[in-house]
Design an enzyme around this catalytic site. Structure first.
Site, short mmCIF file in Angstrom:
data_model
loop_
_atom_site.label_atom_id
_atom_site.label_comp_id
_atom_site.label_asym_id
_atom_site.label_seq_id
_atom_site.Cartn_x
_atom_site.Cartn_y
_atom_site.Cartn_z
N HIS A 175 0.87 -1.19 0.00
CA HIS A 175 0.00 0.00 0.00
C HIS A 175 0.90 1.23 0.00
CE1 HIS A 175 -3.77 2.24 0.78
NE2 HIS A 175 -2.94 3.09 1.36
N CYS A 176 0.75 2.06 -1.01
CA CYS A 176 1.61 3.24 -1.17
C CYS A 176 0.86 4.48 -0.68
CB CYS A 176 2.02 3.40 -2.64
SG CYS A 176 3.12 4.82 -2.91
#
Length: 374
Positions: A175-176
């Site tokens: 997850h960025c």
């Protein structure tokens, strides 16, 4: 007298017995309460890791919610910083390039700069707006290797649950927060391309402005010395006799903008360049960031057991099709010309495959259940 002594001893013994009886009753009650508590919370899969994870669950919840809300701030920060660099290039650097460079160098800078900027904007927009891919909920016959304990739904191979998005992600990498989105099957290419071209753009700006940075830094140091001398001179004379500053406000802003551009681009080039190289290594091996840790544990497990796999090695990634083939499948390239149209030019073509099923490479006769079932 003897009767009184015997009666006294009997009373002492009776009190002593009653005291021990109360202690035994209290001990039995505590044991029974502990047995009831253990029986109600018993789980054969419970171990020290599960207990620690349960204790840290509130902290995980807080971090997930903070990251979810701060994702919007991070996206706005990326847009703001990128826009500031573009404005400085257009206002400060481009006029100097047009005045001092030759026609060939002017064409090179204009063509390369706008091509790089176009790819950065395109891939970042696609990375934050393209869903990473989710397992279908209505379809019941999807191929799955396990059940997600959070979604209570079938989980296909290479699918993992994101606690921030609160969904299962197909071929999840991570997850960025800078995208405010998960990097998965359908937007992994956009994420890597954005990192690659942003790194190239920062390197280009750093190299192009290195001479101007040295001159601007020397000018700023000269400004500081002149300002100190001017203040010292103003303390000895009247305000009307104080000499004006040697640098105008516009020159000061210009030099500070050049320093800001070089420092920011150089820092981003180093940090984002390292991240890009890491993901390039993973793509070459046909792995994601999560599968990197899973495969590392699997190699260690097989090495400890002394087991051999196909080809005589300890472990082989069942999703690796060879270095060149991994890159070709990652970018969705099917012909030689598509390396230009789908990699070097903006392209919104879909990712290879549906993200639900993965065929094993030709050199693996059967799937490794221990890895596919994770």
């Amino acid at each position: 007298m003897r009767n009184i002594r015997r009666l006294f001893l009997r009373c002492l013994r009776l009190g002593h017995r009653r005291k021990f009886t109360y202690v035994h009753l209290l001990t039995d009650s505590l044991r029974y309460s502990r047995l009831c508590l253990v029986s109600l919370a018993y789980n054969s899969f419970t171990n020290s890791d599960v207990v620690i994870e349960s204790l840290f669950e509130p902290i995980y919840w807080l971090v997930d919610h903070v990251t979810r809300w701060f994702g919007i701030v991070f996206v706005a920060l990326v847009i703001l910083l990128t826009s500031s660099i573009v404005l400085i290039v257009y206002i400060c650097l481009l006029p100097l390039i047009l005045q001092t460079y030759s026609i060939a160098w002017i064409c090179w800078h204009v063509a390369y700069g706008h091509w790089n900027l176009l790819l950065i904007v395109f891939h970042y927009y696609k990375a934050i707006t393209t869903p990473p891919g989710y397992p279908p909920q209505a379809q019941k016959n999807i191929p799955s290797v396990s059940v997600c304990r959070k979604c209570i739904a079938p989980k296909p191979a290479r699918t993992h649950h994101c606690s921030i998005c609160n969904k299962c992600i197909l071929k999840m990498d991570h997850h960025c927060p800078w995208l405010n989105n998960c990097v998965g099957h359908h937007n992994h290419r956009y994420f890597f391309s954005f990192c690659l071209f942003m790194t190239l753009g920062c390197i280009y700006c750093s190299i192009s402005s290195r001479v101007m940075f040295r001159e601007a830094y020397a000018a700023i140091e000269t400004m500081k010395h002149q300002e100190a001398e001017r203040l010292q001179h103003a303390g000895n004379e009247t305000y009307s006799q104080t000499p004006p500053p040697a640098f105008s406000f516009r020159e000061r802003v210009f030099h500070k903008c050049i320093i800001y551009l070089w420092v920011l681009c150089s820092s981003v080039a180093v940090a984002l360049g390292a991240l890009t190289l890491w993901h390039a290594m993973l793509i070459t091996r046909g792995e994601t960031s999560i599968e990197r840790h899973i495969n590392k544990k699997e190699r260690k497990r097989l090495l400890d057991k002394g087991k051999q796999c196909v080809g005589g090695g300890i472990f082989h990634n069942p999703y690796s099709y060879g270095r060149f083939s991994n890159w070709r499948l990652f970018f969705g390239v099917e012909s030689q010309s598509q390396w230009i149209t789908r990699v070097l030019l903006p392209s919104a073509h879909p990712a290879y495959g549906d993200g639900l099923t993965w065929s094993a490479p030709h050199w693996i006769p059967m799937k490794q259940a221990s890895v596919l079932a994770i």
